[in-house]
Motif scaffolding. Structure first.
Motif, PDB file in Angstrom:
ATOM      1  N   ASP A 157       1.203  -0.871   0.386  1.00 38.67           N
ATOM      2  CA  ASP A 157       0.177   0.459  -0.059  1.00 38.67           C
ATOM      3  C   ASP A 157       1.024   0.919  -0.056  1.00 38.67           C
ATOM      4  O   ASP A 157       0.719   1.878  -0.517  1.00 38.67           O
ATOM      5  CB  ASP A 157      -1.308   0.370   1.717  1.00 38.67           C
ATOM      6  CG  ASP A 157      -2.088  -1.045   1.428  1.00 38.67           C
ATOM      7  OD1 ASP A 157      -2.136  -1.746   0.279  1.00 38.67           O
ATOM      8  OD2 ASP A 157      -2.617  -1.447   2.101  1.00 38.67           O
ATOM      9  N   TRP A 158       1.992   1.572   0.726  1.00 45.81           N
ATOM     10  CA  TRP A 158       2.755   2.327   0.822  1.00 45.81           C
ATOM     11  C   TRP A 158       3.640   2.247  -0.612  1.00 45.81           C
ATOM     12  O   TRP A 158       5.033   3.353  -0.317  1.00 45.81           O
ATOM     13  CB  TRP A 158       3.474   2.089   2.128  1.00 45.81           C
ATOM     14  CG  TRP A 158       4.282   1.564   2.213  1.00 45.81           C
ATOM     15  CD1 TRP A 158       5.473   0.672   1.782  1.00 45.81           C
ATOM     16  CD2 TRP A 158       4.082  -0.039   3.010  1.00 45.81           C
ATOM     17  NE1 TRP A 158       5.901  -0.889   2.427  1.00 45.81           N
ATOM     18  CE2 TRP A 158       4.730  -1.045   2.870  1.00 45.81           C
ATOM     19  CE3 TRP A 158       2.530  -0.463   3.851  1.00 45.81           C
ATOM     20  CZ2 TRP A 158       5.084  -1.940   3.709  1.00 45.81           C
ATOM     21  CZ3 TRP A 158       2.945  -2.404   4.335  1.00 45.81           C
ATOM     22  CH2 TRP A 158       3.905  -2.951   3.805  1.00 45.81           C
ATOM     23  N   GLY A 159       4.158   1.571  -1.500  1.00 43.43           N
ATOM     24  CA  GLY A 159       5.073   1.785  -2.484  1.00 43.43           C
ATOM     25  C   GLY A 159       5.231   0.025  -2.480  1.00 43.43           C
ATOM     26  O   GLY A 159       4.966  -0.659  -2.067  1.00 43.43           O
ATOM     27  N   PRO A 160       6.903   0.370  -3.288  1.00 38.23           N
ATOM     28  CA  PRO A 160       7.240  -1.016  -3.847  1.00 38.23           C
ATOM     29  C   PRO A 160       8.188  -1.556  -2.351  1.00 38.23           C
ATOM     30  O   PRO A 160       8.436  -1.293  -1.775  1.00 38.23           O
ATOM     31  CB  PRO A 160       8.106  -0.191  -4.695  1.00 38.23           C
ATOM     32  CG  PRO A 160       7.678   0.809  -5.344  1.00 38.23           C
ATOM     33  CD  PRO A 160       7.229   0.801  -3.876  1.00 38.23           C
ATOM     34  N   SER A 161       8.088  -3.482  -2.343  1.00 39.33           N
ATOM     35  CA  SER A 161       8.305  -3.498  -1.716  1.00 39.33           C
ATOM     36  C   SER A 161      10.275  -3.659  -1.530  1.00 39.33           C
ATOM     37  O   SER A 161      10.389  -2.630  -2.102  1.00 39.33           O
ATOM     38  CB  SER A 161       8.631  -5.396  -1.720  1.00 39.33           C
ATOM     39  OG  SER A 161       8.950  -5.729  -3.125  1.00 39.33           O
TER      40      SER A 161
END
Length: 212
Positions: free
Chosen positions: A67-71
């Protein structure tokens, strides 16, 4: 009497044999270890940059999107691509990855957003948002590039973590790519790196047999 007892014990010891079923089991275990060792060697042999000729396009292979961006591993891939794109700002980039069940959007969209936030021109990015494995990543990316007017025999550069590149190169060849170059991203998340170096040899065998 003591000598006689020793002879009996030696004779008794020599008469013991490993059960045939146990022999078969041990042979299978040893064979499995040897095969895994060979596959791991192949995986390790591909975990490096290998850029030749003049690649006309780049493919960044997808990985987990949060949800907050790329792993961490996906960000490693994107940052490695950005390093290369600093000197090749006009290169066409295919971001390849569909949407998993726990991902907020497709991996391709998440990668495109990250790249544009870091200065890559949106018109240079092609989204391939349907794939769910490496075989599909490269097969679908080849189709997108051909539709955009690229000759996929003219050279492509694939970006992924080092452990992934031996399999990616093999599958890119099956997808029709020639003059395949690779960029090896680091794997900053240690637990994931260790897990993948155990998993990837098995994935390489699976892809060799089934991904055609």
């Amino acid at each position: 009497m003591s000598n006689q007892r020793s002879k009996i014990e030696v004779t008794s010891y020599k008469g013991r044999q490993i059960h045939p079923v146990l022999k078969i089991f041990l042979a299978l275990v040893l064979s499995g270890v040897l095969v895994f060792g060979v596959l791991l060697g192949l995986v390790l042999s591909g975990a490096h940059d290998d850029v030749s000729s003049n690649p006309q396009a780049m493919i960044i292979l997808g990985c987990q999107l949060h949800d907050w961006g790329p792993s961490v591993m996906l960000q490693d891939r994107l940052d490695r691509a950005l390093d290369y794109l600093k000197d090749h700002p006009d290169m066409t980039v295919v971001v390849s990855g569909g949407q998993g069940p726990k991902e907020p959007t497709s991996e391709a969209q998440g990668m495109a957003d990250y790249l544009t936030d870091h200065g890559v021109a949106r018109e240079n990015i092609i989204l391939e948002a349907q794939s769910h494995n490496t075989h599909q990543n490269l097969t679908y990316s080849a189709k997108h590039l051909e539709d955009a007017g690229f000759d996929i025999e003219e050279g492509v550069i694939i970006v992924s973590n080092g452990f992934h590149l031996t399999r990616a190169r093999m599958l890119a060849g099956r997808a029709g790519f020639e003059k395949i170059s690779t960029l090896s991203a680091p794997s900053s998340h240690t637990p994931s790196r260790l897990k993948m170096y155990v998993r990837e040899p098995l994935a390489l065998l699976k892809s060799f047999v089934f991904d055609r």
